[in-house]
Design an enzyme around this catalytic site. Structure first.
Site, PDB file in Angstrom:
ATOM      1  N   GLU A   1       0.819  -1.197   0.000  1.00 22.85           N
ATOM      2  CA  GLU A   1       0.000   0.000   0.000  1.00 22.85           C
ATOM      3  C   GLU A   1       0.849   1.242   0.000  1.00 22.85           C
ATOM      4  OE1 GLU A   1      -2.555  -0.183   3.285  1.00 22.85           O
ATOM      5  OE2 GLU A   1      -3.564  -1.964   2.522  1.00 22.85           O
TER       6      GLU A   1
ATOM      7  N   CYS B   1       3.605   7.996   1.797  1.00 26.80           N
ATOM      8  CA  CYS B   1       4.308   6.957   2.560  1.00 26.80           C
ATOM      9  C   CYS B   1       4.478   5.749   1.636  1.00 26.80           C
ATOM     10  CB  CYS B   1       3.460   6.614   3.781  1.00 26.80           C
ATOM     11  SG  CYS B   1       4.214   5.367   4.817  1.00 26.80           S
TER      12      CYS B   1
ATOM     13  N   CYS C   1       8.676  -7.936   5.824  1.00 27.51           N
ATOM     14  CA  CYS C   1       9.985  -7.495   6.320  1.00 27.51           C
ATOM     15  C   CYS C   1      10.608  -8.640   7.114  1.00 27.51           C
ATOM     16  CB  CYS C   1       9.828  -6.261   7.224  1.00 27.51           C
ATOM     17  SG  CYS C   1      11.414  -5.627   7.840  1.00 27.51           S
TER      18      CYS C   1
ATOM     19  N   CYS D   1      10.774  -6.848  14.128  1.00 28.47           N
ATOM     20  CA  CYS D   1      10.638  -6.004  15.327  1.00 28.47           C
ATOM     21  C   CYS D   1       9.373  -6.463  16.062  1.00 28.47           C
ATOM     22  CB  CYS D   1      10.538  -4.531  14.948  1.00 28.47           C
ATOM     23  SG  CYS D   1      12.021  -3.966  14.088  1.00 28.47           S
TER      24      CYS D   1
ATOM     25  N   CYS E   1       5.829  -4.706  15.494  1.00 30.22           N
ATOM     26  CA  CYS E   1       5.470  -4.301  14.129  1.00 30.22           C
ATOM     27  C   CYS E   1       4.733  -5.411  13.397  1.00 30.22           C
ATOM     28  CB  CYS E   1       6.740  -3.915  13.365  1.00 30.22           C
ATOM     29  SG  CYS E   1       6.431  -3.585  11.619  1.00 30.22           S
TER      30      CYS E   1
ATOM     31  N   GLU F   1      11.882  -2.789   5.211  1.00 29.54           N
ATOM     32  CA  GLU F   1      13.069  -2.055   5.664  1.00 29.54           C
ATOM     33  C   GLU F   1      13.823  -1.599   4.407  1.00 29.54           C
ATOM     34  OE1 GLU F   1      14.802  -0.712   8.314  1.00 29.54           O
ATOM     35  OE2 GLU F   1      16.168  -0.251   6.679  1.00 29.54           O
TER      36      GLU F   1
ATOM     37  N   SER G   1      14.518   4.474  13.514  1.00 29.73           N
ATOM     38  CA  SER G   1      13.551   3.811  14.397  1.00 29.73           C
ATOM     39  C   SER G   1      14.303   3.328  15.626  1.00 29.73           C
ATOM     40  CB  SER G   1      12.919   2.619  13.669  1.00 29.73           C
ATOM     41  OG  SER G   1      12.106   3.084  12.635  1.00 29.73           O
ATOM     42  N   LEU G   2      14.344   4.166  16.640  1.00 28.44           N
ATOM     43  CA  LEU G   2      15.157   3.842  17.821  1.00 28.44           C
ATOM     44  C   LEU G   2      14.359   3.014  18.832  1.00 28.44           C
ATOM     45  CD1 LEU G   2      18.013   4.325  18.981  1.00 28.44           C
ATOM     46  CD2 LEU G   2      17.054   6.253  20.236  1.00 28.44           C
ATOM     47  N   HIS G   3      13.295   3.591  19.343  1.00 33.41           N
ATOM     48  CA  HIS G   3      12.315   2.895  20.202  1.00 33.41           C
ATOM     49  C   HIS G   3      12.810   2.455  21.572  1.00 33.41           C
ATOM     50  CE1 HIS G   3      10.126   3.058  16.554  1.00 33.41           C
ATOM     51  NE2 HIS G   3      10.784   2.074  15.968  1.00 33.41           N
TER      52      HIS G   3
ATOM     53  N   ASN H   1       0.549   1.389  18.106  1.00 35.75           N
ATOM     54  CA  ASN H   1      -0.711   1.037  17.482  1.00 35.75           C
ATOM     55  C   ASN H   1      -0.953  -0.462  17.648  1.00 35.75           C
ATOM     56  OD1 ASN H   1      -2.915   1.925  15.761  1.00 35.75           O
ATOM     57  ND2 ASN H   1      -2.026   0.456  14.345  1.00 35.75           N
TER      58      ASN H   1
ATOM     59  N   CYS I   1     -11.895   0.952   4.723  1.00 37.02           N
ATOM     60  CA  CYS I   1     -11.137  -0.296   4.599  1.00 37.02           C
ATOM     61  C   CYS I   1     -12.031  -1.487   4.869  1.00 37.02           C
ATOM     62  CB  CYS I   1      -9.987  -0.332   5.602  1.00 37.02           C
ATOM     63  SG  CYS I   1      -8.727   0.841   5.235  1.00 37.02           S
TER      64      CYS I   1
HETATM   65  N1  SAH Z   1      11.576  -0.498   8.347  1.00 36.20           N
HETATM   66  C1  SAH Z   1      11.679   0.882   8.486  1.00 36.20           C
HETATM   67  C2  SAH Z   1      10.552   1.665   7.847  1.00 36.20           C
HETATM   68  C3  SAH Z   1       9.182   1.103   7.992  1.00 36.20           C
HETATM   69  S1  SAH Z   1       8.570   0.976   9.621  1.00 36.20           S
HETATM   70  C4  SAH Z   1      11.828   1.268   9.950  1.00 36.20           C
HETATM   71  O1  SAH Z   1      11.665   0.399  10.797  1.00 36.20           O
HETATM   72  O2  SAH Z   1      12.150   2.412  10.214  1.00 36.20           O
HETATM   73  C5  SAH Z   1       8.358   2.681   9.986  1.00 36.20           C
HETATM   74  C6  SAH Z   1       7.929   2.947  11.409  1.00 36.20           C
HETATM   75  O3  SAH Z   1       6.700   2.256  11.673  1.00 36.20           O
HETATM   76  C7  SAH Z   1       8.859   2.472  12.492  1.00 36.20           C
HETATM   77  O4  SAH Z   1       9.616   3.520  12.999  1.00 36.20           O
HETATM   78  C8  SAH Z   1       7.936   2.044  13.599  1.00 36.20           C
HETATM   79  O5  SAH Z   1       7.987   2.964  14.651  1.00 36.20           O
HETATM   80  C9  SAH Z   1       6.576   2.200  13.053  1.00 36.20           C
HETATM   81  N2  SAH Z   1       5.734   1.109  13.527  1.00 36.20           N
HETATM   82  C10 SAH Z   1       5.756  -0.188  13.174  1.00 36.20           C
HETATM   83  N3  SAH Z   1       4.824  -0.854  13.852  1.00 36.20           N
HETATM   84  C11 SAH Z   1       4.217   0.028  14.656  1.00 36.20           C
HETATM   85  C12 SAH Z   1       3.167  -0.053  15.603  1.00 36.20           C
HETATM   86  N4  SAH Z   1       2.550  -1.192  15.837  1.00 36.20           N
HETATM   87  N5  SAH Z   1       2.799   1.062  16.247  1.00 36.20           N
HETATM   88  C13 SAH Z   1       3.405   2.254  16.001  1.00 36.20           C
HETATM   89  N6  SAH Z   1       4.387   2.399  15.109  1.00 36.20           N
HETATM   90  C14 SAH Z   1       4.797   1.293  14.448  1.00 36.20           C
HETATM   91 FE1  SF4 Z   2      10.720  -4.163   9.483  1.00 34.77          FE
HETATM   92 FE2  SF4 Z   2      10.586  -1.555  10.172  1.00 34.77          FE
HETATM   93 FE3  SF4 Z   2       8.682  -3.302  10.943  1.00 34.77          FE
HETATM   94 FE4  SF4 Z   2      11.092  -3.449  12.022  1.00 34.77          FE
HETATM   95  S1  SF4 Z   2       9.649  -1.696  12.214  1.00 34.77           S
HETATM   96  S2  SF4 Z   2       9.876  -5.197  11.267  1.00 34.77           S
HETATM   97  S3  SF4 Z   2      12.392  -2.921  10.295  1.00 34.77           S
HETATM   98  S4  SF4 Z   2       9.152  -2.686   8.849  1.00 34.77           S
END
Ligand code: SAH
Ligand code: SF4
Length: 391
Positions: A106, A120, A127, A131, A134, A182, A235-237, A313, A356
């Site tokens: 998408e 976006c 991926c 993570c 995610c 990624e 994406s530090l987190h 989320n 959706c």
């Molecule tokens: N792979 C790359 C780009 C895609 S993910 C990366 O990780 O940076 C982009 C962003 O989506 C990440 O920074 C992450 O914070 C966010 N993301 C993924 N799953 C999420 C979730 N469940 N809630 C909030 N943000 C999320």
């Molecule tokens: Fe892949 Fe980014 Fe999701 Fe991590 S946050 S699984 S790198 S898409």
């Protein structure tokens, strides 16, 4: 509201043709030279494809009939197939693109103040980095997108606004590589697509308006600094290795200090002074406590950056929860006290979920989840109505 667009399946002969859509200017020049044609044809064809959204050589009326026929024999302009277009009352638009083997990605266009519209873009189907918070990661990895499939997402968004007559009026003003996947795990195709975004004969976006978000692949980040100049989001987190190893497993390979050093090296290579956007998804009870804010403040000392707070989320079986609004505000205040700007993402396109729900089957599930993520993924700095890029 929803529309669906049907494109005929490509015939076998079409599949063998070279798709010019994903070619950078030097690649296209090479293509024309090898055909025995002049180099300048490359810029001409690029403008037809990316400024005027032409998808057939017949439209390219300033090429001779003979050249158009010659091109038709060996080449094509093939954008990804749109299976659904969906848009919400606040102007957020979403396209579901078919990328073969029954997979879909998408792309979401989010209006944000003035004439700014941020797209976006996805880089992979799924991926592999897994993570823990995610949903894309939980889907596993299917395949990398091609340059044509990546830049094709910008093409599709632009096409929906009609051909660009005035080069100062861009339907897509900003691109963030924050969709599925990624981007640095699909290095060459993503670099090619970003070069077309920056190229005047392509989409002509400034380097501050193209942002790559990565979970932190250090060698590729160093390589990227030598190849293109775009804005960077990390994406530090988590503010320490122990926690980040759990949330972002690639951290075991490239720990936080190595990543911070790579960010500084990247900024040094940029042609102007720039901040890194630090993405920090807040997860209840996991990384949202005062000690985390303090460690984060300490860690980011000396790195020109802005922190972007993204409330988690939730999705089924994630095992995580979104913190309360109050906790998010508290976390933001702790960072403010330490002297950091830390905007919280603003919610956009609320009604897109309802739309959706009208989708069916496999598309329905993916669309519902990834549309929300796409909203979540835009750094607030890029969507806040008050924020404007420096140029
Ligand atoms: N792979 C790359 C780009 C895609 S993910 C990366 O990780 O940076 C982009 C962003 O989506 C990440 O920074 C992450 O914070 C966010 N993301 C993924 N799953 C999420 C979730 N469940 N809630 C909030 N943000 C999320
Ligand atoms: Fe892949 Fe980014 Fe999701 Fe991590 S946050 S699984 S790198 S898409």
């Amino acid at each position: 509201m929803m529309t669906s667009e049907k494109t005929p399946s490509p015939s076998p002969s079409q599949e063998e043709k070279t798709n010019l859509l994903g070619m950078t200017l030097p690649e296209l020049e090479d293509f024309f030279l090898k055909m025995g044609e002049k180099k300048f044809r490359a810029a001409q064809v690029m403008k037809w494809m990316h400024h005027r959204c032409a998808a057939s050589f017949d439209e390219m009326t300033d090429l001779s009939k003979k050249l158009r026929e010659k091109l038709q024999q060996t080449a094509e302009v093939r954008p990804p197939k749109v299976v659904l277009e969906d848009f919400s009352s606040d102007g957020t638009r979403k396209w579901v693109l078919e990328v073969g083997d029954g997979s879909h990605v998408e792309t979401v266009l989010i209006p944000a103040g003035g004439n700014r519209r941020t797209l976006c873009v996805s880089s992979q189907v799924g991926c592999s980095l897994d993570c823990s918070f995610c949903s894309t990661g939980k889907q596993g990895f299917q395949r990398n997108l091609t340059p044509a499939e990546i830049i094709g997402q910008v093409w599709v968004a632009q096409k929906s606004f009609g051909p660009r007559k005035d080069s100062s009026k861009r339907p897509v003003t900003n691109v963030v590589m924050m969709g599925m996947g990624e981007p640095l795990m699909n290095y060459q195709p993503v670099m090619a697509a970003m070069k077309i975004m920056l190229e005047d004969n392509g989409y002509g976006l400034s380097k501050r308006r193209v942002t790559l978000s990565t979970s932190g692949l250090v060698p590729q980040l160093d390589k990227m600094g030598d190849e293109v100049d775009v804005s960077l989001a990390i994406s530090l987190h988590a503010p320490n290795d122990e926690l980040r190893n759990q949330l972002v497993p690639i951290n075991k390979k490239y720990p936080i200090q190595e990543l911070m050093a790579a960010c500084k090296r990247y900024l040094k290579k940029c042609g102007d002074s720039r901040d890194v956007t630090i993405e920090y998804t807040l997860i209840a009870g996991i990384n949202d406590q005062k000690e985390h804010a303090q460690q984060l403040g300490q860690l980011l000392k000396g790195l020109p950056c802005k922190i972007n707070l993204i409330p988690f989320n939730p999705f089924p079986y994630s095992g995580y929860e979104r913190p309360s609004r109050n906790q998010v505000m508290r976390f933001q205040n702790w960072l403010h006290e330490l002297g950091y700007s830390a905007p919280i993402r603003t919610t956009r396109g609320d009604d897109i979920d309802a739309a959706c729900g009208q989708l069916v089957g496999r598309v329905q599930d993916r669309t519902r989840r990834s549309a929300r993520y796409a909203e979540e993924r835009i750094p607030a700095a890029l969507v806040d109505n008050n924020w404007q890029p420096a140029n």
